[in-house]
Design an enzyme around this catalytic site. Structure first.
Site, short mmCIF file in Angstrom:
data_model
loop_
_atom_site.label_atom_id
_atom_site.label_comp_id
_atom_site.label_asym_id
_atom_site.label_seq_id
_atom_site.Cartn_x
_atom_site.Cartn_y
_atom_site.Cartn_z
N HIS A 172 62.41 -54.52 56.56
CA HIS A 172 62.09 -55.89 56.19
C HIS A 172 61.16 -56.52 57.23
CE1 HIS A 172 62.47 -59.22 53.58
NE2 HIS A 172 63.75 -59.09 53.27
N ALA A 173 60.58 -57.66 56.87
CA ALA A 173 59.73 -58.39 57.82
C ALA A 173 60.53 -58.77 59.05
CB ALA A 173 59.15 -59.64 57.14
N GLY A 178 53.25 -56.86 50.29
CA GLY A 178 52.74 -57.45 51.52
C GLY A 178 51.24 -57.62 51.49
N SER A 179 50.64 -57.61 52.67
CA SER A 179 49.21 -57.85 52.79
C SER A 179 48.42 -56.61 52.40
CB SER A 179 48.87 -58.23 54.23
OG SER A 179 49.08 -57.12 55.10
N GLU A 190 52.46 -53.91 45.81
CA GLU A 190 52.21 -55.26 45.29
C GLU A 190 51.65 -56.05 46.46
OE1 GLU A 190 52.36 -58.96 45.16
OE2 GLU A 190 54.54 -58.88 44.87
N LEU A 191 50.34 -56.32 46.40
CA LEU A 191 49.65 -56.90 47.54
C LEU A 191 49.32 -58.37 47.27
CD1 LEU A 191 47.44 -53.79 48.33
CD2 LEU A 191 49.76 -54.32 49.10
N CYS A 202 52.63 -64.72 46.36
CA CYS A 202 51.50 -63.93 45.86
C CYS A 202 51.12 -64.36 44.45
CB CYS A 202 51.85 -62.44 45.87
SG CYS A 202 52.15 -61.76 47.52
#
Length: 461
Positions: free
Chosen positions: A161-162, A212-213, A234-235, A268
């Site tokens: 995770h982040a 994420g990015s 999935e960006l 997003c």
């Protein structure tokens, strides 16, 4: 980046964690592999009650985990509770539907005979341990929409995770353990981003999913490609929100506010570029700006707060750079545009008009409560503006003209087209994008099959 809970409302560091060392990572990888050997043989009837129990436990913990999420990344606490409720709903949905979604498929009888078989079928089998690299913005939902289908399919999960939501990450591991899943079915890896490459290269890890990015997605895709492992990405997104003259303009403007500032604008799939037909542009802009100005910005733990702080000081600085670049290049700020005084990483709801293709804000994703307004002379120009983006996650269209709906569905370069409403994910519908918004799908039957071995079974005559 340290693994720590830092309250974005005031910048206070509340908890810090040591990253797991090589020995602990190895222990967890061994456990994941060993657990998968037996867990993959369990039936849907055995897995479903476990996932239902996890949903029950999440409902019971909703108030507490909502406050944790808000403290870690700043979303208004009411939205955090709604996120927890949505996760429980998705778990129950997969507990109920996974068996039918992964049922054996039998080809047409003619094709079976034509192949020389007495019988043929397609069976979906689990792959093994799957690494999930997840972001902070929806710290529960992003994980659950991977974990629920993965566990019901018979896979086991490894969560990286982040680093700014460690308490949420540990809560998720404990949630599945307390629900009765075998130890090793779902594990949190408290590691920094620098550890991802080596973990993904480990032969025991069979696939990866990342939200994420774009740079993070490129890195994971590159490593996975080198190791020939399946990925779902999935960006970023810069979703268009198109308003045509036949639309209910007042309703479109009202929903536009929510579509832009949900989760403090850090989503997003938030609508970011508002493309309005010239005949209704002024009316829409007036109502939209009024709605953005009326939002209450404040302490995210207060029940009436609608917009809280951004998740990090760097995130706010990045947003400010985009806005400042646009204004220096001639854009008009219709509201907001200046950081407020005081503690915390707040940024006001902002609307910018007169945006041109040369501005960074036109090309890059605005991850915060900043909207850009565009005027379009007609449907064709609206589509051109909408598609003039490297991203293609989702899209929003407001019109009562069915012929226009058909054109937008045909021509918009996006993974979703939401008509007369805002984009939202739901467990029954596939979710994902095209272009630099990534590839593959989450949710629905499409999502649960992404990490399955699609196996052809052929019986000779």
């Amino acid at each position: 980046m340290p693994i720590a809970t830092v309250n974005p409302a005031n910048g206070e560091t509340l908890k810090t964690y040591e990253a797991m060392g090589e020995e602990e990572i190895e222990r967890r990888l061994q456990l994941a592999e060993a657990t998968f050997r037996t867990y993959r043989t369990t039936s849907f009837a055995e897995r479903a009650p476990l996932l239902d129990r996890a949903a029950e436990l999440l409902d019971e913990a909703q108030q507490d985990i909502a406050r944790v999420m808000t403290t870690e990344m700043g979303k208004p606490v009411k939205q955090a509770r709604a996120e927890a409720a949505k996760c429980a709903k998705a778990m129950r949905w997969y507990a109920e539907h996974a068996e039918s979604l992964l049922a054996d498929e039998e080809p047409a009888e003619y094709d079976v005979k034509d192949s020389g078989a007495s019988r043929a079928l397609v069976r979906y089998r689990p792959l093994g341990p799957v690494l999930a690299v997840m972001p902070w913005n929806f710290p529960l939902w992003q994980v659950i929409r991977f974990a629920a289908p993965a566990l019901m399919a018979g896979n086991v999960g490894l969560l990286k995770h982040a680093s700014n939501v460690p308490q949420t990450a540990l809560f998720l591991e404990d949630l599945f353990h307390q629900a009765g899943f075998p130890e090793g079915c779902f594990q949190t890896l408290l590691v920094g981003s620098g550890a991802i490459d080596e973990i993904l290269r480990d032969e025991r890890v069979k696939a990866a999913t990342l939200t994420g990015s774009e740079p993070a997605g490129r890195a994971v895709a590159s490593t996975a490609g080198d190791m020939v492992k399946k990925t779902v990405l999935e960006l970023g997104g810069s979703d268009p929100y198109i308003v045509m003259p036949s639309a209910d303009i007042d309703r479109a403007a009202e929903i536009a506010v929510t579509a832009r500032v949900q989760n403090n604008g850090q989503s997003c799939i938030a609508a970011k570029r508002f493309i309005v037909h010239t005949d209704v542009y002024d009316r829409f802009a007036e109502r939209f700006v009024e709605g953005m100005k009326a939002l209450k910005v404040g302490d995210p733990l207060e029940e009436d707060t609608e917009v809280g702080p951004l998740s990090s000081e760097q995130g706010r600085a990045d947003l400010e750079e985009l806005v400042d670049d646009a204004t220096r290049s001639g854009a008009s700020v219709l509201c907001g545009g200046q950081r407020p005084d005081g503690p915390g990483w707040y940024y006001p709801p902002t609307v910018i008009a007169d945006v041109t293709r040369e501005m960074r804000i036109h090309r890059e994703e605005t991850f915060g409560p900043v909207a850009t307004l565009y005027r379009a002379d007609g449907l064709d120009e609206a589509v051109l503006i909408a598609n003039d983006s490297l991203f293609g996650l989702s899209s929003n269209v407001w019109t009562r003209d069915e012929a226009e709906v058909d054109r937008f569905v045909r021509d918009l370069e996006a993974g979703g087209v939401y008509v007369n409403g805002m984009t939202a994910s739901h467990p029954a519908f596939p979710f994902g994008g095209v272009k630099r918004s990534g590839y593959g799908r989450e949710l629905s039957g499409h999502g649960i099959r992404e990490f399955c071995n699609i196996t052809t079974v052929w019986h000779g005559a």
